[in-house]
Structure formats: C-alpha cells, structure tokens
Design an enzyme around this catalytic site. Structure first.
Site, PDB file in Angstrom:
ATOM      1  CE  LYS A  15       1.148   1.200  12.698  1.00  0.00           C
ATOM      2  NZ  LYS A  15       1.047  -0.179  12.297  1.00  0.00           N
ATOM      3  CG  ASP A  68       0.379   3.401   4.683  1.00  0.00           C
ATOM      4  OD1 ASP A  68      -0.749   3.190   4.206  1.00  0.00           O
ATOM      5  OD2 ASP A  68       0.881   2.674   5.548  1.00  0.00           O
ATOM      6  CG  ASP A  88      -0.205  -0.068   2.533  1.00  0.00           C
ATOM      7  OD1 ASP A  88       1.030  -0.273   2.528  1.00  0.00           O
ATOM      8  OD2 ASP A  88      -0.861   0.088   3.586  1.00  0.00           O
TER       9      ASP A  88
END
Ligand code: GDD
Ligand code: MG
Length: 366
Positions: A162, A223, A111
């Site tokens: 993250k 992204d 992606d």
C-alpha cells in the site's frame, strides 16, 4: 497430496454492513458463497486438503461446510485473536498433513477472483526451485495493493505494501494474493505474535536474498473487497468474463427458480436475483445482487448495487453503487447516490433522500 491454506479471518470492513453478519468469503456471489468458487478452483487444480485460517465469525465457516461431501479434506485453524496474514499462515501450517520441508503449499487470500492457472503457478515454483512464488498481476491503480517489482528473470526486487506517496508507486505490478510457499519457509514465520506477510515476511525474505519469484499473468483478476468490486466480480461470473465451474453458461442474469420477476422488468448485466425475491413491473436491475426475500416495487432502478436479504425497495426509487443491509426498507421515490451504505434494518421514508432535489414535497408556504 497438494495442500492449501485460505486466509479468511479478516473483518471485511469495506463491505459493511453485508459483513456485519457474514464473513466476506461467505457472501453470495453468482449464486454460491464466494469461498465455494475458490474451493471448486482448488479442487480442479488437484488440491486434496484445505486449511481455513479463520478468526472473525469463525464458526460460520464450519457451518457452511458441515455437509460438504466432496472429495476434499477441510481443516479449521481458528485464531482467538487475529494473527495478521503471516501469523495466520504460520498458525494454519500446524494442521497441514505433509511433513516434507520442501513441499509446496498453496496460499490464497479469501477474496480473490482470478483466472490464474494454479497448476502452472506450482510448476513455475518447482522449475525455479523457489522459496516463495507470488502470483502477480497489473492494475491501472496499484495504490490499494502490494507493489512487487521484478527483474527480467521474474525475481522479486522488493515488496511495498500500500504505497503512500507517488514516488513509492514504482510499478503497476501487484501482489495478486495467491502464493506458493516452500514449507520450511512458512514454518520459519514467528508463531507467537501478529505478523503481516506483506509488511514483514516478504520484505525480509527479499532482503535476505531468498529465492522469491513472481509469476505475472494477464488473466482475469479482481479483489472483491470493496462494494463495487464485489458486484462487478459477481456480474463477471454470471456473464462469463470470469469463470467458475459452479456457474452455468454465460447469461445476462442468474434468477433463482423461486424468485418472481415481472415480465416487464429488465434484469441485466450479470445481475443475481436470490430465492423468493419479488421484482415488480418496469423495474431495472443492472449489474447488481438482489438477496433472498427482497421485494422491489414497480419502476425502481437498481444499478451496480447490493440489496441484502429481506429488504424492500419502494416504487420508482433509484439506487446507484449502493449497499443496502438486510431487513432495510427504502420507501418510494428515493434517489440514493453512489457509495452510500445503509445499515441493516434502516428505514428511509418515501422521498427521504434525493440527490437531485425536488420541490414537490416542500412544506414551506410563501
Ligand atoms: N486468518 C486471518 N487472520 N486472516 C486474515 C487476517 C488475520 O489476522 N487479516 C487479514 N486476513 C485475510 C482476509 O480475510 C483476506 O482474505 C486476506 O487475508 C487479505 O486481507 P485483505 O484485507 O483483503 O487485504 P487487502 O485486499 O487490503 O490486501 C491484500 O490483498 C491484495 C490483493 O488483493 C494484500 O495481500 C496485498 O498485498 C494484495 O495486493
Ligand atoms: Mg482483499
């Protein structure tokens, strides 16, 4: 021959309902499925064999490429149960043709729209005799990504997927989802269980002192995993901010030859209008993706939104940062606010949603 693995097994939950029936990499972006732009880029870089690591709606990838006649071998490593990003890479490696333990293998998230020069990434990897080379980029808000601080020589110091707290945001330099792995390093990933390359493999390689390097670039990078990023990525390809050999010269809009657009409407900002769509009079479509067979009635305004195939948008309705699933019907005079995602097949009556409110239709009698 250069070989590559593309990770395409994710469910694309942030793009639902578009991904209810289509895996994220097969969604249409600037007139082609996104994965085709990636394949074109890999072929331009001399890649001769691609392994798709599939899981969610796996058969649709084989369907998409069943008539692919260009000079590229395509293999499919299907995971019955998703193996995580690391497990998927290990599983796909079974199908690579090369056997040399030092062969560089390109790995891409499915992606990522990126201007990175892949031959240069491969060169840097070889020059440094690296075990793994990660493409890195800088973003204003790194919290949704893997943080990758490096030293002055480009060596990766740690990998933090993250970050949860502000203290963990030690850099704005992030994993851009494109790597070169030495084949033997890839083969050492456990084969019998789910593995996250971000949470397990990269931190372990760094802790073990392996030669993990970053290649940081300033080129275009996005992204496409969220609705807004998805429409912006598509628009950037149309307007030429991002490039793909599958897209023609930069333009304001990409309108399929079978679509009918009333001459009084404005289609701008890199919007895409799909086959057999009908855009009525005085409509504004800005930086949006309008799917096949969609009908947009007069005076509607659609900004930074996706309307999936065979849906209709009523007269004078306003959509801003909205995703409309397929076969949906939005009646006239609706005002749909940002981040709304409407299910496939949903029907909203005329004036059903108005964020600014209106007294006109109030049935209370005083
Ligand atoms: N085959 C397979 N199996 N593929 C998977 C699986 C799996 O179990 N899980 C995820 N994928 C694929 C997705 O289809 C996608 O192409 C890719 O792996 C990355 O998954 P995303 O869900 O898009 O991850 P992300 O965007 O939150 O984070 C990743 O990408 C960022 C860059 O865009 C991470 O790699 C971050 O570190 C990175 O910064
Ligand atoms: Mg992603």
């Amino acid at each position: 021959m250069q070989e590559a693995i593309i990770l395409v097994g994710g469910k694309g939950t942030r793009l639902r309902p578009l991904t209810n029936h289509t895996p994220k990499p097969l969604l249409g972006v600037a007139g082609s499925s996104f994965i085709r732009h990636q394949i074109a880029k890999l072929m331009d870089a001399g890649v001769g064999h691609v392994v798709f690591a599939t899981s969610y709606l796996a058969s649709l990838f084989e369907e998409e490429f069943k008539d692919f006649s260009q000079d590229l071998k395509i293999s499919y490593a299907v995971e019955e149960v998703p193996l995580g990003t690391g497990g998927a890479i290990r599983n796909a490696a079974r199908l690579l043709h090369g056997t040399s333990p030092d062969a560089p293998v390109l790995i891409l998230n499915g992606d990522i729209l990126s201007g990175v020069d892949l031959p240069t990434l491969l060169e840097r990897h070889e020059e440094r005799a690296a075990d793994v080379t990660l493409h890195l980029t800088r973003v204003p808000d790194p919290r949704a990504f893997g943080l990758v601080p490096t030293d002055g020589s480009g060596r990766v110091l740690s990998f933090l997927e993250k970050p949860k707290t502000p203290e963990e945001c030690v850099t704005d330099q992030i994993n851009a989802g494109c790597y070169v792995f030495r084949r033997s390093v890839l083969d050492a990933i456990p084969a019998d269980r789910e593995v996250s390359v971000e949470q397990e493999t990269f931190p372990q390689l760094v802790a073990a002192g392996r030669r993990v390097y970053g290649h940081t670039t300033e080129e275009y990078w996005r992204d496409l995993g969220t609705p807004l990023a998805f429409v912006h990525g598509s628009a950037d390809l149309v307007t030429g901010r991002a490039t793909s050999s599958l897209v023609g010269p930069p333009s304001e809009a990409l309108i399929h030859p079978t679509a009918v657009v009333d001459p009084t409407s404005r289609v701008t900002g890199g919007s895409t209008i799909g086959p057999h769509a009908v855009i009525g009079p005085h409509v504004v479509v800005d930086r949006s993706i309008i799917g096949a067979g969609v009908v947009v009635a007069e005076d509607a305004r659609i900004h930074e939104s996706v309307v999936d195939h065979d849906s209709s948008i009523g007269r004078a309705s306003l959509l801003r940062e909205v995703v409309v699933g397929c076969h949906a019907h939005i009646g006239a005079d609706n005002e749909l606010p940002a981040q709304l995602r409407l299910s496939c097949g949903i029907r909203i009556p005329a004036q059903g949603v108005r964020v600014s409110g209106t007294a006109a239709a109030c049935p209370t009698v005083h």
